[in-house]
Motif scaffolding. Structure first.
Motif, PDB file in Angstrom:
ATOM      1  N   THR A  62       8.943   5.472   5.094  1.00 23.42           N
ATOM      2  CA  THR A  62       8.198   6.717   5.241  1.00 23.42           C
ATOM      3  C   THR A  62       9.110   7.863   5.660  1.00 23.42           C
ATOM      4  OG1 THR A  62       6.314   7.745   6.353  1.00 23.42           O
ATOM      5  CG2 THR A  62       7.653   6.259   7.659  1.00 23.42           C
ATOM      6  N   SER A  75       4.812  10.714   2.836  1.00 22.32           N
ATOM      7  CA  SER A  75       4.618   9.548   1.979  1.00 22.32           C
ATOM      8  C   SER A  75       4.900   8.289   2.788  1.00 22.32           C
ATOM      9  CB  SER A  75       5.543   9.604   0.758  1.00 22.32           C
ATOM     10  OG  SER A  75       6.892   9.529   1.155  1.00 22.32           O
ATOM     11  N   VAL A 129       5.000   3.854   2.343  1.00 23.35           N
ATOM     12  CA  VAL A 129       4.846   2.599   1.624  1.00 23.35           C
ATOM     13  C   VAL A 129       4.838   1.491   2.675  1.00 23.35           C
ATOM     14  CG1 VAL A 129       5.797   1.011  -0.074  1.00 23.35           C
ATOM     15  CG2 VAL A 129       6.026   3.479  -0.419  1.00 23.35           C
ATOM     16  N   ARG A 184       0.838  -1.205   0.000  1.00 21.97           N
ATOM     17  CA  ARG A 184       0.000   0.000   0.000  1.00 21.97           C
ATOM     18  C   ARG A 184       0.866   1.245   0.000  1.00 21.97           C
ATOM     19  NH1 ARG A 184      -2.944   0.734   4.492  1.00 21.97           N
ATOM     20  NH2 ARG A 184      -1.700  -0.684   5.758  1.00 21.97           N
ATOM     21  N   ARG A 185       0.421   2.248  -0.771  1.00 12.96           N
ATOM     22  CA  ARG A 185       1.115   3.537  -0.853  1.00 12.96           C
ATOM     23  C   ARG A 185       0.147   4.655  -0.492  1.00 12.96           C
ATOM     24  NH1 ARG A 185       3.342   0.208  -4.597  1.00 12.96           N
ATOM     25  NH2 ARG A 185       5.630   0.228  -4.742  1.00 12.96           N
ATOM     26  N   TYR A 186       0.624   5.550   0.336  1.00 10.21           N
ATOM     27  CA  TYR A 186      -0.218   6.654   0.793  1.00 10.21           C
ATOM     28  C   TYR A 186       0.596   7.941   0.772  1.00 10.21           C
ATOM     29  CZ  TYR A 186      -2.737   9.675   4.114  1.00 10.21           C
ATOM     30  OH  TYR A 186      -3.376  10.728   4.716  1.00 10.21           O
ATOM     31  N   GLU A 187       0.026   8.988   0.170  1.00 15.70           N
ATOM     32  CA  GLU A 187       0.674  10.298   0.147  1.00 15.70           C
ATOM     33  C   GLU A 187      -0.334  11.361   0.536  1.00 15.70           C
ATOM     34  OE1 GLU A 187       2.507  11.113  -3.577  1.00 15.70           O
ATOM     35  OE2 GLU A 187       3.922   9.436  -3.476  1.00 15.70           O
TER      36      GLU A 187
END
Length: 290
Positions: free
Chosen positions: A153, A75, A77, A67-70
């Motif tokens: 992160t 950021s 991963v 999962r990737r979140y920004e």
């Protein structure tokens, strides 16, 4: 179909009856027991602010996608271990328990370190779990997932930001075992989480957090607690709230989940309101939090 005031009222009542006790599980352990009361009375639950803001934990068991979140300048991963899988938000209870133990020690002016020692029984009781053999095995599996899930992160804690990879815990080991079941364990927390504790970058949370059945409800509570903590209310667009939770639900499913929370009013500490026209979710304090 023509909707009158009565049909709307009966419809809302039907939803409330259907969803009654849907979000909160019952309390498993009575604090009237001397030993259990002692455990609860000496521990205030704390969660670290950074992980309350960002979705580090999976909301579904077996969700092993990278999962990737920004968001803004942050950021993240999150990558699972193929053997153990992704750490879930229910696994995070071990984090919360360890943070709470450290904050208790700081309050009592005791020496602390990144390694926290505790009994599995105390952990199971305080987080509203059962105490038979299944739950001991589940705790071991949670420790394995926390150790093996890898985070990359640039999250900032204690005014320090660094881009790096780490496990959600650095290590864990069994200190005492009886009849093939671990009794006492030691958990070593990562540096950045330990910095959060020592710099008091934590918030108290309700004991009823552990009674929330649904992972999504726990994540929504975290966000409400973090953003509504020092103000009377917090408003957020439904689509942005969905992003912040890290949920894999589509917007329609997520809207239905929010409406269920509104109908039951079972989220600890907060009332939840949803305005369909503006697509805004509004959180207000049920009472003043410390």
């Amino acid at each position: 179909m023509i909707c009158t005031k009565n049909t709307i009222q009966h419809g809302c009542e039907a939803i409330q009856k259907k969803d009654k006790k849907k979000h909160l599980s019952p309390k498993r352990h009575r604090q009237t027991d001397f030993f259990i009361a002692d455990i609860f009375n000496n521990l205030t639950f704390q969660d670290d602010i950074a992980s309350m803001e960002h979705p580090l934990f999976a909301l579904k068991t077996g969700d092993n996608r990278v999962r990737r979140y920004e968001h803004n300048n942050f950021s993240i991963v999150i990558a699972p271990n193929p053997e153990y899988g992704m750490a879930t938000i229910h696994d995070k209870d071990i984090w919360i328990y360890c943070i709470s133990k450290l904050m208790q020690a700081i309050y009592e002016e005791k020496e602390i370190s990144r390694t926290v020692h505790f009994t599995i029984y105390d952990y199971l009781i305080t987080t509203n779990r059962g105490v038979d053999g299944r739950y001991y095995e589940k705790a071991k599996n949670a420790l394995d997932r926390l150790r093996s899930t890898n985070i990359t992160t640039n999250i900032e804690t204690a005014k320090t930001r660094e881009a790096r990879g780490f496990g959600l815990i650095d290590a864990w080991r069994v200190v005492e075992e009886k009849d093939g079941r671990m009794v006492r364990v030691s958990v070593t927390l990562p540096d950045w989480l330990y910095r959060s504790v020592t710099s008091n970058q934590v918030l108290t949370i309700s004991p009823d957090y552990f009674r929330l059945r649904k992972p999504l409800d726990r994540r929504i509570y975290e966000l409400a607690r973090k953003h509504c903590g020092s103000q009377k209310e917090w408003k957020i667009r439904l689509e942005l709230l969905l992003k912040k939770t890290g949920s894999s639900e589509n917007l329609r499913e997520f809207r239905r989940s929010i409406k269920s929370l509104v109908a039951t009013n079972e989220l600890p500490d907060y009332n939840v309101f949803y305005n369909l026209e503006s697509d805004l979710v509004n959180f207000t304090q049920k009472y003043k939090l410390v």
